[in-house]
Structures are given as structure tokens and as C-alpha cells.
Design an enzyme around this catalytic site. Structure first.
Site, PDB file in Angstrom:
ATOM      1  N   SER A 258       0.814  -1.213   0.000  1.00 53.54           N
ATOM      2  CA  SER A 258       0.000   0.000   0.000  1.00 53.54           C
ATOM      3  C   SER A 258       0.847   1.262   0.000  1.00 53.54           C
ATOM      4  CB  SER A 258      -0.890  -0.019   1.254  1.00 53.54           C
ATOM      5  OG  SER A 258      -1.516   1.224   1.424  1.00 53.54           O
ATOM      6  N   GLY A 259       0.238   2.335  -0.507  1.00 53.74           N
ATOM      7  CA  GLY A 259       0.851   3.650  -0.429  1.00 53.74           C
ATOM      8  C   GLY A 259       0.530   4.339   0.884  1.00 53.74           C
ATOM      9  N   ASP A 260      -0.273   3.683   1.731  1.00 53.38           N
ATOM     10  CA  ASP A 260      -0.614   4.280   3.026  1.00 53.38           C
ATOM     11  C   ASP A 260      -0.618   3.152   4.063  1.00 53.38           C
ATOM     12  OD1 ASP A 260      -1.799   5.962   5.087  1.00 53.38           O
ATOM     13  OD2 ASP A 260      -2.423   7.308   3.485  1.00 53.38           O
ATOM     14  N   ASP A 261      -1.339   3.315   5.170  1.00 55.41           N
ATOM     15  CA  ASP A 261      -1.322   2.281   6.199  1.00 55.41           C
ATOM     16  C   ASP A 261      -1.921   0.978   5.662  1.00 55.41           C
ATOM     17  OD1 ASP A 261      -0.362   4.215   8.032  1.00 55.41           O
ATOM     18  OD2 ASP A 261      -2.420   4.892   8.414  1.00 55.41           O
TER      19      ASP A 261
END
Ligand SMILES: *[C@@H]1O[C@H](CO)[C@@H](O)[C@H](O)[C@H]1NC(C)=O
Ligand SMILES: *[C@@H]1O[C@H](CO)[C@@H](O)[C@H](O)[C@H]1NC(C)=O
Ligand SMILES: *[C@@H]1O[C@H](CO)[C@@H](O)[C@H](O)[C@H]1NC(C)=O
Ligand SMILES: *[C@@H]1O[C@H](CO)[C@@H](O)[C@H](O)[C@H]1NC(C)=O
Ligand SMILES: *[C@@H]1O[C@H](CO)[C@@H](O)[C@H](O)[C@H]1NC(C)=O
Ligand SMILES: *[C@@H]1O[C@H](CO)[C@@H](O)[C@H](O)[C@H]1NC(C)=O
Ligand SMILES: *[C@@H]1O[C@H](CO)[C@@H](O)[C@H](O)[C@H]1NC(C)=O
Length: 478
Positions: A258-261
Site C-alpha cells: 500500500s501507499g498508506d497504512d
């Protein structure tokens, strides 16, 4: 199926179907094109009495024809079986382009191996829906919210599963528009189920969501299992799974890039979340593997204004992530993050192993109450091995509102080639530690030999037994 059941369909629906021209396709002709794998079995919270294929409703799996009306008509048609054993809608191999559609109760969406649900990139395929009451506005900005690709509200007993079929959010265009500030509404999520109970999402590959992937909100009894979730590591806000004001949730055997959490546990935002007052509680995360170079493996917050309590995580693996568990909050959030238990993390290439932030910015508007301080307490981590780490612990609380009750035991952290000089930076926190290398800060008092707590009971969702279901042994609706 009995004739009386057939006639139960409303005249209005038939008229609608005629209107959108679905009936002009001979149904028997469609059926011949379906590669019908009669021996397919799968595990689910409930099996269904009735079975239909997307092609029965005129679906075209050519990757170009829009199936939005087909999905909507299929779900509406099959909703008539909610009180008669339920129905499963099978998506056969092919590429099924579609905009937003909602699911119904006592319903299974089964995405076969080789089937791809392809999300439309056309904004008009995602009608605007209300902002969430616990957020007060869209997460991307104060405008409206595009509906999610797959949605549902006030549902009971809904399953999205398959033979590792794919849901492709085709997010790239949305990410570009987001970066160039061309959107005046909050991006769609891939799957959002609201005010629902008995949810299962399993055995699927989810790729390239426009924003968050899986968002169960105001829901209970949620099983998320055997999922592969994948977005580019530089894509904006592509959180893997965001349980939000949910109770009794299991996340198990999930692989996320992922690009986030990878997982972000949430419960509403500042004054809106405080007022709504619905916590996320009774949750287990087991065997999660995460790649997320700029974010957390598991984040608690930053939206946590309904409270987060009794969350357990075990057997967690990270390969290149910014931090392990991260608590994110700020003055204005209120509520609490308490009774968090982590047992077993295997972490490779991390900026921080432990990270807490009491000054996470971002408020929905100026109406938040800076005196609404979160209570962070009873946070337990044990049995952690990490290597190639830049900094062991970056642990900040809130001045005048320290984060208390940390317990960290049996932790071995190997450092990277250029580690930070200060390995533990602790401010406004308190707790204990035991057998931790490198040696923690003085605010985490060394207790000699203790083992941090991990509950021996199960969260209720862990006792749910899945049934073995089949695509064949049920009555075909057509
Ligand atoms: C919807 O269900 C009814 C049975 O109740 C059936 O007669 C009808 O053909 C179905 N519609 C489509 C498009 O399959
Ligand atoms: C998912 O598939 C795996 C095998 O690929 C199987 O072992 C597992 O039982 C399936 N899980 C569910 C919930 O169907
Ligand atoms: C899906 O359900 C939501 C919530 O009830 C509703 O606002 C939306 O209009 C529905 N979307 C469609 C395509 O029916
Ligand atoms: C499901 O498919 C993805 C690729 O689309 C693959 O990486 C993953 O290993 C598959 N999972 C299973 C259980 O076969
Ligand atoms: C310490 O943690 C490691 C890694 O998780 C584990 O293998 C070991 O059994 C733990 N030791 C104790 C005493 O619990
Ligand atoms: C260690 O981490 C650095 C980034 O901090 C990375 O460039 C390097 O490849 C990692 N080394 C190993 C052996 O994983
Ligand atoms: C330690 O943390 C405090 C508070 O979060 C921060 O202000 C300070 O700059 C940090 N110090 C170092 C050396 O990182």
C-alpha cells in the site's frame, strides 16, 4: 423455483428491466456462454439457496461495455430471495466494467477465478452520497463523497468472495486528479459497507483502489480473510483495510502492499466522531503481511474520536514499512485508545519499530475542541524481532496528557547501517519494559523479567465456523 416466487417480482422492476433493454437478450443463450464450474466449493458464513450468473442479467465481460445497470438489476432481482434462503451472484471469467453498485442482505457476490470486476474511471458512475456522520465531511476535502465501487447500507449477512477473482479499482486516474487538485469531492473507496452486520470479504485480489480499499463502517461481525491487496507504494491514501466504528472484527491471512497504512483502525473525526460516539472494539488481526514504505503496518487513528479498545494483533510481518504499530492522535480527537495487545511481529527494514504521535494535525474544520484530549493507556507489545531499523522508538504523547501504560517485552531490534544516534525518543509517555534491545528510554522503566499481557480468551468473531458452500447444489433462478 416455484412459479409463485417468480411472480413475486414487482411489476415495477420488470418495467425497469424492459426499459434498460436487458430482456432483449435471450437468457438461455447467455447461459450457454457461461463456463459453469459445478464442482466449485468455498467457505462462507452462510450458503445460499439460489444461484444466478451475471450473464443471466445481460452482463458483458469484454472490459468495455458498462455493466453498472446489470449489477444493479441483478442485485435488486436477487434481493427477493433474502427471506428464502438467500442468493449468490456469480461473476464468471471475463472483464466486467462497472460503476458503483450496492449489495443486498443474505447475499453472496462470488467472483470466479479469472474474473475481474473493473472499476469505471468515469466520475459520473459514482453518484455523490452523504458524508459520514462521524466525519462531518469527506476525507479528501469539504466537498461531497463519491459513492464507493461496491457499497451497501443496513445489510445483514453479506459475503464478497471468490476463487481469488479480482476487483481492480483502476485508481491511477483518480490519483493523478487528486495530486493535481482536480477533484472537488472525496474519492470513491473500493468497498464500503455501512450499518451492516455479518460481513465476510475473502479469497479475492483487490488492486489499485482510488483511495481506501475496504471500509466497513458502523458495522459488526466482520470477517476479512485470505485477501491480496495491492496498490503502488506511492499511491495516495490507498489504505488496505479501515475498520471504522466497528465491533467484533477479524482480519486474517492478508497480504497488503500500500501507499498508506496497511490496516488503519478508526472511529470518526474530532467533534463529529465524539458526538457520534461509536468505538472500534473487539478486533483481532492475525497473520498480516505488509509492505508500506511510507506508512504503518497497523495504524490506530488518526481518526479515533469514537474510541478504540480491545484490539489484538498477532503474527505480523512487515517488509519495508515506516513503522510497526503507530498510534496517531491529537488534541481535539477526544475519546481513547486503550487495551491494545500485540504478540509477535517480524519486521524487516523499518524507519521506526514503535511510533506514537500526539500531534497529528488534520482537523475536519475549525469547530473542533482543542481541550478534547484522548486517553491513551494499556498498550502492550511483546515478542518482536526487527532488523535494518533506523530508530527503535519514536514515542511522543501530549503535553499535560501523557500516554500511559505502555508495556514492551522481549524485543530485539537490529539496526541499519546508518541508525539514529538517539534510538528511543520518549516525551509525555510512561510505562515499563523488559528484555528490550536496544535499551529503552527511562520513561519505559526496566522491570527485569516480565511478560506483557496478551489476552487468553478469543474475541467472539474468532469462534465463528465457516460453512462449505457450493456454486452448484442450489437452485438456478433461471
Ligand atoms: C428476475 O427474477 C424473476 C424471478 O422472480 C425472473 O422471472 C426474471 O426473469 C429475473 N430477471 C432477469 C433479468 O433475469
Ligand atoms: C480461500 O482459499 C484458500 C485456498 O486458496 C482456502 O484454503 C481457504 O479455505 C479459502 N478461504 C475461504 C474463506 O474461502
Ligand atoms: C447505495 O446505497 C447508498 C446508501 O444507502 C445510497 O446513498 C446510494 O444511492 C446507493 N447507490 C446505488 C447505486 O443504488
Ligand atoms: C491470488 O492472486 C494473486 C495475484 O492476483 C496472487 O499473488 C496470490 O498469491 C493469489 N492467492 C492465492 C491464495 O492463490
Ligand atoms: C521472544 O520473542 C521471540 C520472537 O517472537 C520468540 O521466538 C521467543 O519465544 C520469545 N521469548 C519468550 C521468552 O517468550
Ligand atoms: C536496509 O534499509 C535500507 C533503507 O533504510 C535499504 O536501502 C536496504 O536495502 C536495506 N537492507 C537490507 C539488507 O534489507
Ligand atoms: C523527540 O521528540 C520530540 C517530541 O515529539 C521532538 O520535538 C524532538 O525533536 C525529538 N528529538 C529528536 C532528537 O528526534
Amino acid at each position: 423455483m416455484a412459479v409463485s416466487q417468480r411472480s413475486a417480482i414487482s411489476i415495477k422492476l420488470v418495467a425497469n428491466l424492459l426499459l434498460i433493454g436487458l430482456i432483449n437478450l435471450s437468457v438461455t443463450e447467455c447461459r450457454r456462454h457461461v463456463s459453469y464450474e459445478s464442482d466449485v466449493t468455498y467457505s462462507a458464513i452462510n450458503c445460499r439457496k439460489h444461484t444466478a450468473f451475471l450473464t443471466d442479467f445481460g452482463g458483458k465481460g469484454d472490459g468495455e461495455t458498462s455493466n453498472t445497470a446489470v449489477f444493479q438489476a441483478a442485485v435488486q432481482n436477487l434481493s427477493q430471495f433474502a427471506n428464502d434462503g438467500g442468493a449468490q451472484l456469480v461473476v464468471p471469467p471475463g472483464k466486467w466494467l462497472t460503476g458503483s453498485f450496492n449489495l443486498t442482505s443474505h447475499f453472496t457476490l462470488y467472483i470466479q477465478s479469472g474474473a475481474v470486476i473493473l472499476a469505471s474511471q468515469d466520475e459520473s458512475d459514482y453518484p455523490l452520497v452523504d458524508s459520514l456522520p462521524s466525519y462531518g465531511r469527506g476525507r479528501d476535502g469539504p466537498g461531497g463523497r463519491f459513492s464507493s465501487l461496491i457499497g451497501g447500507s443496513h445489510l445483514t449477512d453479506v459475503v464478497i468472495t471468490g476463487g481469488n477473482g479480482t476487483i481492480d479499482g483502476q485508481g491511477s486516474l483518480w490519483w493523478e486528479k487528486f495530486h493535481s487538485k482536480k477533484l472537488s469531492n472525496t474519492r470513491p473507496y473500493l468497498i464500503e459497507l455501512m450499518y451492516s452486520t455479518q460481513i465476510q470479504i475473502s479469497n479475492l485480489t483487490l488492486i489499485d483502489s482510488p483511495s481506501w480499499f475496504v471500509h466497513p463502517v458502523y458495522s459488526s461481525d466482520v470477517i476479512l480473510q485470505d485477501l491480496t491487496i495491492r496498490a503502488p507504494v506511492d499511491s495516495p491514501n490507498t489504505d488496505g483495510i479501515d475498520p471504522d466504528s466497528c465491533k467484533n472484527v477479524k482480519i486474517q491471512d492478508v497480504f497488503i502492499v500500500s501507499g498508506d497504512d496497511c490496516v488503519a483502525v478508526k472511529s470518526g473525526w474530532d467533534e463529529y466522531g465524539i458526538k457520534f460516539g461509536m468505538p472500534t472494539e473487539q478486533m483481532i488481526i492475525r497473520r498480516l503481511t505488509c509492505i508500506s514504505p511510507d506508512s504503518a503496518v497497523i495504524a490506530l487513528g488518526s481518526e479515533m474520536s469514537g474510541g478504540i479498545k480491545n484490539v489484538r494483533a498477532e503474527d505480523i510481518t512487515a517488509i519495508n514499512s515506516e513503522s510497526g504499530i503507530r498510534i496517531k492522535t491529537a488534541p481535539g480527537r477526544g475519546a481513547y485508545v486503550t487495551d491494545i495487545f500485540v504478540d509477535g511481529m517480524n519486521l524487516h527494514t523499518m524507519k521506526y519499530v514503535f511510533w506514537t504521535t500526539g500531534s497529528y494535525g488534520q482537523h475536519p474544520d475549525q469547530g473542533y475542541d482543542p481541550k478534547a484530549l484522548p486517553n491513551v493507556d494499556r498498550i502492550n507489545y511483546r515478542n518482536v524481532v526487527a532488523d535494518n531499523v533506523t530508530m527503535a522508538g519514536n514515542m511522543g504523547g501530549i503535553e499535560g496528557d501523557p500516554f500511559n501504560g505502555f508495556c514492551i517485552s522481549n524485543v530485539t531490534i537490529g539496526l541499519s547501517e546508518k541508525p539514529k544516534k538517539l534510538q528511543w525518543n520518549c516525551t509525555d509517555i510512561s510505562g515499563v519494559s523488559s528484555n528490550v534491545t536496544p535499551k529503552p528510554c527511562d520513561l519505559l522503566t526496566d522491570k527485569g523479567s516480565v511478560e506483557c499481557e496478551y489476552p487468553s480468551d478469543l474475541v467472539p468473531i474468532d469462534t465463528v465456523q465457516l460453512k462449505t458452500c457450493s456454486l452448484s447444489s442450489t437452485s438456478q433462478i433461471l
